[in-house]
Scaffold this active site. Structure first.
Site, mmCIF file in Angstrom:
data_model
loop_
_atom_site.group_PDB
_atom_site.id
_atom_site.type_symbol
_atom_site.label_atom_id
_atom_site.label_comp_id
_atom_site.label_asym_id
_atom_site.label_seq_id
_atom_site.Cartn_x
_atom_site.Cartn_y
_atom_site.Cartn_z
ATOM 1 N N LYS A 128 74.188 39.762 74.425
ATOM 2 C CA LYS A 128 73.812 39.992 73.093
ATOM 3 C C LYS A 128 73.668 41.432 72.705
ATOM 4 C CE LYS A 128 70.849 37.714 69.612
ATOM 5 N NZ LYS A 128 69.878 36.911 69.188
ATOM 6 N N TYR A 173 123.025 33.171 35.454
ATOM 7 C CA TYR A 173 122.630 34.719 35.558
ATOM 8 C C TYR A 173 122.844 35.244 33.985
ATOM 9 C CZ TYR A 173 123.009 39.493 36.806
ATOM 10 O OH TYR A 173 123.041 40.980 37.031
ATOM 11 N N TYR A 215 61.751 40.546 64.390
ATOM 12 C CA TYR A 215 60.762 40.717 63.283
ATOM 13 C C TYR A 215 60.500 39.278 62.734
ATOM 14 C CZ TYR A 215 65.831 39.676 61.567
ATOM 15 O OH TYR A 215 66.953 39.305 61.392
ATOM 16 N N LEU A 217 109.685 20.599 30.827
ATOM 17 C CA LEU A 217 108.571 20.925 31.119
ATOM 18 C C LEU A 217 108.238 22.491 30.965
ATOM 19 C CD1 LEU A 217 108.409 19.164 34.661
ATOM 20 C CD2 LEU A 217 107.066 18.663 32.961
ATOM 21 N N ASN A 226 116.334 39.826 17.518
ATOM 22 C CA ASN A 226 116.550 41.144 17.313
ATOM 23 C C ASN A 226 116.339 41.262 15.689
ATOM 24 O OD1 ASN A 226 119.342 43.100 16.258
ATOM 25 N ND2 ASN A 226 117.789 44.043 17.566
ATOM 26 N N GLY A 228 112.156 20.418 25.161
ATOM 27 C CA GLY A 228 111.698 19.331 25.311
ATOM 28 C C GLY A 228 111.244 18.910 26.442
ATOM 29 N N CYS A 255 74.368 35.350 67.766
ATOM 30 C CA CYS A 255 73.334 34.971 66.683
ATOM 31 C C CYS A 255 73.320 36.258 65.836
ATOM 32 C CB CYS A 255 72.273 34.590 67.113
ATOM 33 S SG CYS A 255 70.981 33.961 65.668
ATOM 34 N N GLU A 265 73.494 29.332 71.454
ATOM 35 C CA GLU A 265 72.767 30.567 72.352
ATOM 36 C C GLU A 265 71.913 29.768 73.085
ATOM 37 O OE1 GLU A 265 70.416 34.348 70.668
ATOM 38 O OE2 GLU A 265 70.700 32.753 69.282
#
Length: 699
Positions: free
Chosen positions: A123, A497, A129, A375, A475, A373, A179, A54
């Site tokens: 701007k 499937y 303040y 992953l 079951n 056995g 800013c 700026e």
């Protein structure tokens, strides 16, 4: 002409820069020289644009010197130097300086390239303040109704509601704010994003205070996230007056909440940061999240105020310009160790909570799971153990079955037995070979007559027999079958499937890719080995090392369905990745296809950027994880396998998949969630695009 494959702009990336030049208070000529020097550096690097702080040409801390004509005239002369220098540059410069308009003074951002001033943005919000009193010298943007002004004998657009678009790259649309504009409840950039700006730029001169640096970063991060945009932030640094304040020269580049680049602070010399923005990714997020469009409608009056200014500037597309942005090899797994630990813990907690709720809602207290056995079933069993612990039920309520078949190796069978024993579940073993042989005999299959015919039917008879037994056992014993098939297998259709990898009463792993499963198991092995009891999976302290060892052995095993007998007792010739490609690559392809819908060309470019070099230690070490580079032909070959299987051959299996918890963004193929597609779709469109990619990226 150089092949464009290795040019980031060809794949809708844009290189941008943020510069923080050394400055001198009230010395515009010097400040212009420093600005031009950084702009040249950015141009040499192929940046499309560069943002500066700026009031950078004057310095921010001039106070009442801003009302001195000599100062304002000098700023215009300095701007003339910048404009003249821009003639030889391809980079767009965004400069901060005071501008006189109709007897009023404005704090402005100015867009310069190719010897032209493309626009001036004042701007909008002036802080007045604490240590700020800008309203003493400047007017806010809405104090002028001018839509164009004369500056350096050029008539240029003027106003806060300007969006600048690169004619050579329509996705590169940027908006400027200054800013304080981003510190207000509704920043101007919020409306600019709704109006189509993908890159938001903030020219700032924010002084430094204790804790302010963190606040700035969070402010920029949140604004980029809310706006689904990139956000560039440049702040004043060395050379500003320290009469009452100090300056740290912070520069930031964020993209949708992710920090791509940040500068060191308190540097004495001019400095520059770069980032390669993925503009297509931002555009996809806005298209995908339909609430973004709803916001445009609700703020129509503000959105319609914006004017689009076209910048006719040719981007450097016909040179080799490799991507310098870090592309994670494992997009489902954080490279940072701290984030990875948090990620792994969160995945376990999500899966544990999901299965716990399923058991509570169904009033069932037992789960039944097949253990190979390998992953996937290992990870699912670990989750089941924690579910029983959370419910206060004995782990013997986990009915774990291992079912050796014709291709089961002694190694994986021993791993399954050791794992089930250490977890403390109800362990059972059923040899399925006799019943499978009977089925093959009933089918008239030649294997039943002693011939070594290992076809798909031979494999599916074993897979089907295992699944049939699991469902009948569940079951009979009033349990639910927990599925183990993972996201990678579902994406590639690497599942039969109606059998265990595709069907279950509840599938824990359906949104967890294979690469992440490796890290989840590795995380448990490491934590167990180090005696971390916060997520313990063993009941006896003396079993911790044993569990860590068996998990490490499982990680080191070949990924295989083990349905075809091997010639040796210590291994199998049937390796999954020989058929469908390495999971390291296929999970990478899956992420960018599912999460962002990228073209094959862009996915290949990203994969090449991630995998073209030797591993230099960035990626976390996991047993069984591939750690070398892939060349472009290898990437293309495996991407072809992925695209054909994902789009053409596998959707019918996903269309009837069981319930499963989603664990991450871009990680669900559920027909009730992230992915809904026709079961009889074609892959020709994607394969045709893949064929256009050169085998030699440097050709």
């Amino acid at each position: 002409m150089t092949n464009r494959f290795l040019n980031l702009y060809h794949h809708d990336f844009a290189r941008v820069a943020v510069g923080v030049p050394q400055c001198r208070v009230a010395d515009p000529a010097y400040n212009a020289q420093q600005t031009i020097a950084l702009a040249r550096e950015a141009d040499n690097a192929g940046a499309a644009l560069i943002a500066f702080p700026e009031l950078g040409l004057s310095a921010y801390t001039c106070d009442d010197l801003f009302h001195q004509r000599a100062m304002l005239d000098a700023c215009e002369m300095a701007l003339a130097d910048v404009v003249a220098a821009s003639i030889t540059l391809s980079t767009v410069m965004i400069i901060g300086m005071p501008v006189r308009v109709d007897q009023r003074l404005f704090n402005c951002a100015i867009v310069v390239s190719g010897g032209r001033i493309h626009g001036v943005v004042p701007k909008s919000y002036l802080p007045n303040y604490n240590e700020f009193y800008e309203a003493r010298q400047f007017n806010a943007a809405d104090c002028s109704s001018a839509e164009a002004i004369s500056l350096l004998s050029q008539t240029v657009p003027f106003g806060a509601a300007l969006i600048f678009e690169f004619s050579d790259m329509p996705l590169l649309r940027f908006h400027l704010e200054i800013c304080e504009d981003v510190w207000v409840p509704i920043p101007p950039s919020s409306f600019a994003a709704l109006a189509g700006a993908t890159v938001l730029v903030n020219l700032s001169a924010s002084n430094v205070l204790l804790g302010k640096e963190v606040y700035r970063r969070e402010l920029v991060r949140q604004q980029s996230t809310r706006c689904l945009a990139a956000y560039l932030y440049s702040s004043a640094g060395q050379g500003e007056s320290t009469s009452d304040l100090a300056w740290d020269g912070q520069a930031l580049i964020y993209e949708n909440g992710e920090c791509l680049s940040k500068s060191e602070r308190f540097l004495e010399a001019s400095h520059l940061i770069f980032a390669d923005l993925d503009l297509e990714r931002l555009a996809y997020e806005r298209m995908h999240k339909t609430t973004f469009g709803q916001s445009v409608r609700r703020h129509k009056d503000e959105v319609e105020k914006f004017r689009v200014i076209h910048i006719d500037l040719k981007l450097p597309r016909d040179i080799i310009l490799p991507l310098e942005r870090t592309v994670e090899r494992f997009p489902y797994v954080p490279a940072d160790s701290k984030r990875r630990d948090e990620h792994c813990r969160e995945v376990y907690n999500i899966q544990v909570q999901a299965l716990t709720q399923r058991l509570l809602s169904s009033h069932i207290k037992k789960v039944l799971i097949g253990i190979s056995g390998g992953l996937d079933s290992t990870h699912a069993l670990l989750v089941c153990a924690k579910v029983m612990d959370r419910l206060g039920l004995p782990r013997t309520n986990i009915l774990a079955y291992t079912m050796p078949g014709f291709g089961t190796t002694e190694r994986t069978l021993k791993q399954a037995r050791r794992l089930m024993t250490l977890i403390g579940c109800n362990t059972q073993e059923i040899d399925i070979r006799p019943s499978c042989l009977q089925m093959l005999k009933d089918l008239g299959h030649p294997y039943a007559d002693g011939q070594e015919v290992f076809d798909v039917t031979f494999e599916n008879v074993q897979a089907g027999e295992r699944t049939s037994r699991l469902f009948r056992l569940a079951n009979y014993q009033q349990a639910i079958v927990v599925g183990t098939g993972d996201l990678s297998e579902l994406a590639l259709g690497w599942c039969t499937y109606g059998v265990g990898d595709q069907m279950a009463h509840y599938n824990l792993n359906a949104s967890v890719p294979k690469t992440l499963i490796k890290y989840l198991i590795n995380w448990v092995a490491d934590a167990t080995d180090m005696g971390d009891s916060t997520f313990s999976f063993v009941r006896k302290e003396e079993d911790t090392t044993a569990l860590s060892n068996v998990l490490t052995d499982i990680l080191g095993s070949n990924i295989s369905p083990e349905l075809v007998p091997g010639k040796e007792d210590v291994g199998t010739e049937q390796k999954t990745e020989d058929f469908i490609g390495p999971y390291d690559l296929q999970d990478f392809h899956l992420y960018y296809t599912l999460r962002f819908g990228f073209t094959p060309s862009k996915i290949a470019f990203l994969a090449y950027s991630a995998w073209k070099d030797e591993d230099v230690g960035r990626w976390p070490d996991v047993v069984g994880t591939r750690r070398h580079q892939y060349d472009l032909p290898e990437i293309k070959r495996n991407l072809r396998i992925f695209l054909d299987r994902f789009f053409r051959t596998s959707q019918f299996k996903r269309s009837c998949m069981p319930n499963a918890p989603k664990v991450g963004m871009g990680s669900s193929l559920s027909p009730r969630g992230d992915w809904r597609a026709p079961s009889d779709g074609e892959s020709a469109l994607w394969l045709a695009q893949l064929d256009k990619i050169p085998d030699d990226p440097n050709a």
